[in-house]
Write a protein that holds these residues in place. Sequence first.
Motif, PDB file in Angstrom:
ATOM      1  N   GLY A   1     -48.512 -42.681  -5.843  1.00 49.51           N
ATOM      2  CA  GLY A   1     -48.936 -41.281  -5.951  1.00 49.51           C
ATOM      3  C   GLY A   1     -49.572 -40.717  -4.702  1.00 49.51           C
ATOM      4  O   GLY A   1     -50.130 -39.624  -4.736  1.00 49.51           O
TER       5      GLY A   1
ATOM      6  N   ILE B   1     -44.877 -42.994  -2.436  1.00 51.95           N
ATOM      7  CA  ILE B   1     -44.593 -42.216  -3.646  1.00 51.95           C
ATOM      8  C   ILE B   1     -44.983 -42.986  -4.898  1.00 51.95           C
ATOM      9  O   ILE B   1     -45.573 -42.414  -5.820  1.00 51.95           O
ATOM     10  CB  ILE B   1     -43.110 -41.796  -3.685  1.00 51.95           C
TER      11      ILE B   1
ATOM     12  N   ILE C   1     -40.722 -33.395  -2.693  1.00 46.55           N
ATOM     13  CA  ILE C   1     -40.434 -31.967  -2.871  1.00 46.55           C
ATOM     14  C   ILE C   1     -39.058 -31.694  -2.290  1.00 46.55           C
ATOM     15  O   ILE C   1     -38.507 -32.512  -1.545  1.00 46.55           O
ATOM     16  CB  ILE C   1     -41.490 -31.062  -2.190  1.00 46.55           C
TER      17      ILE C   1
ATOM     18  N   GLN D   1     -45.901 -36.830  -2.867  1.00 48.31           N
ATOM     19  CA  GLN D   1     -45.117 -36.228  -3.946  1.00 48.31           C
ATOM     20  C   GLN D   1     -43.802 -35.722  -3.358  1.00 48.31           C
ATOM     21  O   GLN D   1     -43.824 -34.932  -2.412  1.00 48.31           O
ATOM     22  CB  GLN D   1     -45.898 -35.070  -4.576  1.00 48.31           C
TER      23      GLN D   1
END
Length: 86
Positions: free
Chosen positions: A34, A31, A39, A37
Amino acid sequence: MRFDNSEVILEAVIQGADVVQLPKFVAAKAIAPGDLQPILQAYATQVGLPIAVLYPQKRYLSAKVRVFVEFMRELVAALKRDDVVD
């Protein structure tokens, strides 16, 4: 897919396999740069994964058991301090 290794699961998800639920200390590695992501954070568990060290209750523990228990205490404390993902 079914794996019993969180590092393999993490790599499969980075490569586009699907959605996954992983412990924060595993997912944070992907994370932060990047690669993944987060959710569905509203559905995340607040308890986390339980960690237990079981050993026979003895008056005198072996040095190996004592060192391992202390290592686990320090590891859990470090994971709580370095909680990168909210």
